[in-house]
Design a protein around this motif. Structure first.
Motif, short mmCIF file in Angstrom:
data_model
loop_
_atom_site.label_atom_id
_atom_site.label_comp_id
_atom_site.label_asym_id
_atom_site.label_seq_id
_atom_site.Cartn_x
_atom_site.Cartn_y
_atom_site.Cartn_z
N VAL A 120 -3.01 11.23 -3.51
CA VAL A 120 -1.77 11.52 -4.43
C VAL A 120 -0.72 11.93 -3.34
CG1 VAL A 120 -3.24 12.45 -6.38
CG2 VAL A 120 -2.83 13.83 -4.33
N LYS A 128 -0.08 17.60 -8.98
CA LYS A 128 -0.91 16.72 -8.35
C LYS A 128 -2.32 17.13 -8.44
CE LYS A 128 1.08 16.45 -4.11
NZ LYS A 128 2.31 17.49 -4.22
N CYS A 227 -6.52 3.50 -3.89
CA CYS A 227 -5.37 3.78 -4.81
C CYS A 227 -4.46 4.83 -4.46
CB CYS A 227 -5.79 3.87 -6.47
SG CYS A 227 -4.48 4.17 -7.58
N ILE A 229 -1.79 7.04 -5.99
CA ILE A 229 -0.76 7.69 -7.11
C ILE A 229 0.50 8.14 -6.90
CG2 ILE A 229 -0.66 9.00 -9.43
CD1 ILE A 229 -3.85 8.93 -9.37
N VAL A 257 0.19 3.12 -7.98
CA VAL A 257 0.40 3.29 -9.35
C VAL A 257 1.65 4.27 -9.39
CG1 VAL A 257 -0.66 4.00 -11.49
CG2 VAL A 257 -1.68 2.46 -10.03
N ILE A 259 3.95 7.17 -11.44
CA ILE A 259 3.64 7.97 -12.74
C ILE A 259 4.80 9.11 -12.87
CG2 ILE A 259 1.18 7.72 -12.84
CD1 ILE A 259 1.02 10.87 -12.15
N LEU A 353 -3.49 5.83 -18.33
CA LEU A 353 -3.51 6.16 -16.75
C LEU A 353 -5.06 6.28 -16.41
CD1 LEU A 353 -2.25 6.47 -13.78
CD2 LEU A 353 -2.51 9.04 -14.39
N LEU A 357 -7.42 3.48 -14.18
CA LEU A 357 -8.04 3.94 -12.77
C LEU A 357 -9.56 3.90 -12.91
CD1 LEU A 357 -5.59 7.00 -11.77
CD2 LEU A 357 -5.49 4.61 -10.89
#
Length: 413
Positions: A120, A128, A227, A229, A257, A259, A353, A357
Motif C-alpha cells: 500500500v 491505508k 500487487c 495499491i 491498482v 484508487i 476493488l 484483488l
C-alpha cells in the motif's frame, strides 16, 4: 289454380329455408378457415423458432469446432514432427476420470496454502491501514498490529512488512502487507519512490538466487510484491507530478491498482469527472495499470477486464466499524446525512476493488508477477551478468565427476 299457387308457395318456402340454412354454414366455413390460418401461422412460427435454434446450435457447434481446430493447430505447432490428435469427451467410450485432477489440485492447495503479498502506497492520512483491514475483515495492518502505535511522519520512506496466516473454509493464505510510511509527506519528495523500487527488485533478486541454487528448496518462499495499491487523494483535479512519476516507474515492475481514497468527500458528479481526468492523464503519460490489455488471454477475459478498466481508478471508502441498517449489520461510516455503506455499490466501489484483488483476479495477479514482471527482471539480470558456469562457482570437472552437490549453495551474479 289454387293448388298450383300453394305448390309454388311451398317451393319458395323450401328455397328460403335452404338459403337460411346455407348462411350459417358459410359462417362456419369462414371460422374454420381463420382457425386453420392461425394454426398455419403458429406452425410457421414454431418452424422458424426451431430453425433459429438449429442455426444457433450449428453456430455454437461451428465455434466449438473452430476452437478445437485452433487447439489442434497449437498442439501440433508446439511439438513439431509429433503426430497428435484431439479427442473430445463424446468420443470416449467410457469414464476416464481426468476431471479428478481439479480435486487433487484443490486438495494440495488447501493443504499447503498460498502466499499473497500486497503493498500500500500513499501519503499519510488517506486511510491505508483502514482499507487493508476492511479488505480482509481483520486487523492485518501494521497500525492495528503494533501495540501503543503512535502516528509519526517519517523523515524518509521506510518500508514495514507484517505477515498473517488467514484461514477461511479450510483454505490458508499467508498474507503479507507492505506499508510505506513517509511516502509523499515531505516538502521535497524528489526520488521518494526509490526505496520502493529497490524493495521490489530485492524480492525478485532473492527469488532468483533461490532458483539458481544447486539444491533448490522444494517450495521457494515467495516474498515478491503481487500487487501495489496506490492511494490518490480525492482532490477532484488531476494527477499530481508525484503520482505520475511513481506510477511510471513502478508500473514497469509491479501490478499497480490506483484508487481514490476517502471518495465520500466527493459528490457522484465530481467523482465521475475526477475519474475521467485520471484516465486521461494515465493514457497521456503512457502509464499502464492492472489489468493491462496486452495480458488478456481470451475474449471472455477481455470483456471482463474491459469492464474493470472502465471503472479504474476505484473510488473507495474504508471502515472497520459496523452499523445497523434496516435491522442488518453493515460496514459503514456514519455521518450527519446518514450511513455510507462500504459494500454497497451505489455508495462506493469498494466491492469492485475487493472482487478484483481477492475473488476474481488474485491468482492472475500472482501469474502476472511471476510470468511477466519477474521474468523481465530475470532476463535482464542474466544478460547483465552474462552468466556462465564459472560465475556460478561450477566447473566442468565437478560436472563430469558428478560432484556438483559439493559446490557452494550460494550463487554469485
Amino acid at each position: 289454380m289454387e293448388e298450383s299457387q300453394e305448390k309454388e308457395r311451398g317451393i319458395m318456402g323450401q328455397e328460403q329455408g335452404d338459403q337460411d340454412q346455407g348462411q350459417p354454414a358459410s359462417t362456419n366455413t369462414q371460422h374454420s378457415l381463420t382457425e386453420k390460418e392461425e394454426k398455419c401461422v403458429g406452425v410457421h412460427a414454431e418452424m422458424e423458432e426451431k430453425e433459429r435454434e438449429k442455426g444457433m446450435e450449428e453456430g455454437e457447434m461451428k465455434k466449438e469446432m473452430e476452437l478445437e481446430a485452433e487447439v489442434k493447430v497449437e498442439l501440433c505447432q508446439s511439438v513439431p514432427g509429433l503426430q497428435m490428435s484431439f479427442i473430445r469427451g463424446t468420443d470416449l467410450f467410457g469414464y476416464v476420470g481426468i476431471e479428478a485432477v481439479l480435486d487433487q489440485m484443490r486438495y494440495k492447495t488447501m493443504k499447503a496454502g498460498f502466499e499473497f503479498n500486497i503493498m500500500v502506497v500513499g501519503q499519510s492520512g488517506l486511510g491505508k491501514s483502514t482499507l487493508v483491514n476492511t479488505l480482509f475483515k481483520s486487523k492485518v495492518s501494521r497500525k492495528s498490529c503494533t501495540p501503543n502505535y503512535e502516528e509519526k511522519i517519517s523523515k524518509t520512506v521506510k518500508l514495514h512488512t507484517v505477515s498473517h496466516v488467514i484461514e477461511e473454509k479450510g483454505v490458508k493464505m499467508k498474507l503479507t502487507v507492505i506499508d510505506t510510511p513517509g511516502f509523499g509527506d515531505q516538502i521535497n519528495n524528489e526520488n521518494c519512490w526509490e526505496p520502493i523500487v529497490k524493495y521490489v527488485n530485492e524480492q525478485y533478486e532473492k527469488y532468483l538466487r533461490e532458483e539458481l541454487h544447486i539444491t533448490r528448496k522444494r517450495r521457494i518462499p515467495d516474498s515478491r510484491v503481487h500487487c501495489c495499491i496506490y492511494f490518490l487523494p480525492a482532490t477532484g483535479h488531476r494527477l499530481r507530478p508525484i503520482d505520475i512519476e511513481f506510477m511510471k516507474r513502478l508500473g514497469k515492475i509491479v501490478s499497480i491498482v490506483p484508487i481514490i481514497a476517502k471518495a465520500d468527500t466527493l459528490t457522484i458528479e465530481e467523482r465521475q469527472e475526477f475519474k475521467e481526468r485520471i484516465r486521461q492523464d494515465l493514457a497521456a503519460n503512457g502509464i499502464s495499470v492492472y489489468p493491462q490489455k496486452e495480458y488478456d488471454e481470451d475474449p471472455e477475459e477481455r470483456i471482463l477486464n474491459d469492464r474493470i478498466r472502465e471503472s479504474i481508478p476505484f473510488a473507495v471508502v474504508g471502515t472497520d466499524k459496523e452499523h445497523q441498517v434496516n435491522g442488518n449489520k453493515v460496514l459503514g461510516r456514519k455521518t450527519k446525512w446518514g450511513i455510507i455503506e462500504v459494500e454497497n455499490v451505489a455508495h462506493c466501489e469498494f466491492a469492485n476493488l475487493r472482487d478484483l484483488l481477492i475473488r476474481s483476479h488474485l491468482q492472475d495477479l500472482k501469474d502476472v508477477t511471476h510470468n511477466i514482471h519477474y521474468e523481465t527482471y530475470r532476463v535482464r539480470r542474466l544478460n547483465e551478468s552474462n552468466m556462465n558456469f564459472s560465475e556460478l562457482g561450477l566447473s566442468t570437472w565437478l560436472l563430469e565427476n558428478g560432484t556438483a552437490d559439493k559446490c557452494e549453495s550460494e550463487s554469485h551474479l
